[in-house]
Design a protein around this motif. Structure first.
Motif, PDB file in Angstrom:
ATOM      1  N   ASN A  77       0.977  -1.249  -0.290  1.00  0.00           N
ATOM      2  CA  ASN A  77      -0.106  -0.843  -0.172  1.00  0.00           C
ATOM      3  C   ASN A  77       0.923   1.338   0.152  1.00  0.00           C
ATOM      4  N   ASN A 114       0.755   6.083  -0.541  1.00  0.00           N
ATOM      5  CA  ASN A 114       0.496   7.433  -1.280  1.00  0.00           C
ATOM      6  C   ASN A 114       0.892   7.605  -1.746  1.00  0.00           C
ATOM      7  N   VAL A 163     -12.870   4.883   4.049  1.00  0.00           N
ATOM      8  CA  VAL A 163     -11.745   3.914   4.412  1.00  0.00           C
ATOM      9  C   VAL A 163     -12.059   2.655   4.654  1.00  0.00           C
ATOM     10  N   ASP A 198     -10.474  -0.494   2.211  1.00  0.00           N
ATOM     11  CA  ASP A 198     -10.334  -1.581   2.800  1.00  0.00           C
ATOM     12  C   ASP A 198     -10.148  -2.934   3.148  1.00  0.00           C
ATOM     13  N   GLU A 238      -4.743   6.799  -2.906  1.00  0.00           N
ATOM     14  CA  GLU A 238      -4.137   5.501  -2.497  1.00  0.00           C
ATOM     15  C   GLU A 238      -4.359   4.300  -2.873  1.00  0.00           C
TER      16      GLU A 238
END
Length: 437
Positions: free
Chosen positions: A279, A281, A358, A362, A432
């Motif tokens: 993961n 940014n 979020v 996920d 993201e």
């Protein structure tokens, strides 16, 4: 005559890496060969280290002149070693585009161990694949004039969290051993824990013991797992070893097995837990590209040069997305490449998902992504598009979409921030990105 077990104890340190205090600090572009073994052991076994060094530069005039292979003994001093390129401690190389050079030690004299650094200080080009070299190395083991084994020697990778498979069967002279190198100049504690493989394999593996070793500054240690100070009570075991170090270390593991021709080794590949993060940014400037497999936005490849006509004949970089500016108010995310020549089509495709907070983002699984329908349709990011992030903060639901990358992997992407400028109509994005691989 020595027992097989005694020979085993001698052979592992002779085959494993030692990086000691005198090791030069690796510079940009250095590749450290985990181990060099050269010469003839007391039992008549000969070891030859063979390197294959390849110029990865795709352009026909990408000649690399400033690459040097340097050999060092275990104490870090230069190792003057006989090779097919002559006898020296350092060998400058001159490699044309896509050339591969073979450098082989000679096995002259008694057995010595050490390491090698391949140092590349050549010109740095705007494309990452130019002026880079790939290094492959292996041992050729001979006895009585015949080759009895070859052993791969991987390039070292620093880690603080690693896992490696383990097998021990003392009655059958099967041993797992490893070398561990402290890559810092201060003391470094390493906690080691064994986990036993059991049946059924669906159950959690039970712990089979924990121990801790402390490495001195730049210390190297080559051991079998059932030696004193580690797990001496283990005589028959299959499972894994987990290691967590306070500071960076390098690991090389080998499985030693007896054969009718003598002891042979196989490289046990460690998993570097601290390299598994998927993961990120990603800051994506308007007009620039994204490689979703790497979570990388290249600051040079933008919409002015990312068209099919600009591809060099032997470059095949599968960019997945172009954040394409159309006018001062219109922009879009476009899958790349759909080339008119039909050669450089990466196959990257998009599937819109919709707003996700979020928690819901996920929860999106790879099975969810695989079930989506992917197309080459661009995604609108124009002014007033609902896909642009709102200006309000907090855990809001941001536009989310999936990418099936040019390499066939799946990524989920959430557009979490839009960045505007007082002197430009550009709008940059913060993404993201989670890539399943």
């Amino acid at each position: 005559m020595k027992s097989v077990r005694t020979v085993c104890r001698f052979a592992l340190p002779a085959l494993l890496l030692m990086l000691l205090r005198a090791v030069p600090v690796p510079a940009q572009g250095d590749k450290v060969l985990a181990q060099v073994a050269d010469g003839t052991g007391g039992d008549g076994t000969q070891y030859i280290t063979k390197l294959r060094i390849t110029n990865l530069g795709p352009v026909q005039d990408t000649e690399i002149k400033n690459v040097q292979v340097m050999f060092f003994l275990d104490d870090g001093t230069p190792w003057t070693i006989a090779t097919n390129l002559g006898t020296a401690s350092g060998f400058p190389l001159d490699l044309g585009s896509y050339q591969t050079l073979a450098l082989n030690t000679s096995s002259a004299g008694s057995l010595k161990t050490g390491y090698a650094i391949v140092r590349n200080t050549d010109l740095q080009d705007k494309f990452a694949e130019d002026y880079q070299v790939a290094v492959t190395a292996f041992y050729e083991v001979r006895k009585g004039g015949s080759v009895i084994d070859t052993i791969s020697v991987p390039v070292s990778q620093p880690t603080q969290s690693f896992v490696l498979p383990v097998e021990i069967d003392i009655p059958n002279n099967l041993y797992t051993g490893f070398a561990i190198v402290n890559l810092t100049n201060v003391a470094n504690g390493v906690t080691l824990q064994l986990f036993q493989a059991t049946t059924p394999s669906s159950a959690a593996a039970p712990s089979a013991g924990t121990t801790k070793i402390t490495l001195g500054p730049n210390e190297h240690r080559a051991v079998f797992l059932n030696q004193q100070g580690l797990f001496p009570s283990v005589s028959s075991f299959k499972g894994m070893l987990q290691g967590v170090s306070e500071k960076p270390v390098a690991i090389l593991a080998l499985l030693q097995t007896p054969t009718p021709t003598g002891i042979q080794f196989a490289t046990m590949v460690p998993a570097h837990i601290d390299s598994l993060r998927r993961n990120a940014n990603v800051y994506l400037r308007e007009g620039y590209s994204l490689d979703a497999d790497l979570g990388l936005s290249d600051y040079l490849w933008n919409q002015s040069n990312i068209t099919a006509s600009d591809w060099e004949p032997d470059v095949t970089l599968p960019w997945d997305l172009l954040y394409e500016g159309q006018t001062g108010t219109q922009r879009r995310l476009t899958p790349q490449f759909t080339a008119s020549d039909g050669v450089h089509d990466s196959g990257a495709r998009f599937a819109p998902i919709g707003p996700k907070n979020v928690t819901d983002f996920d929860k999106i699984t790879i099975q969810d992504l695989q079930a989506l329908t992917y197309t080459a349709n661009p995604i609108d990011m124009s002014d007033n598009s609902p896909n642009l992030p709102p200006t309000t903060g907090g855990d809001v639901a941001y536009f989310t979409f999936a990418i099936k990358t040019g390499l066939g992997r799946y990524a989920k992407v959430r557009v979490v921030e839009a960045i505007t400028f007082s002197n430009s109509t550009d709008i940059d994005l913060v993404l993201e990105v989670f890539i399943f691989k």
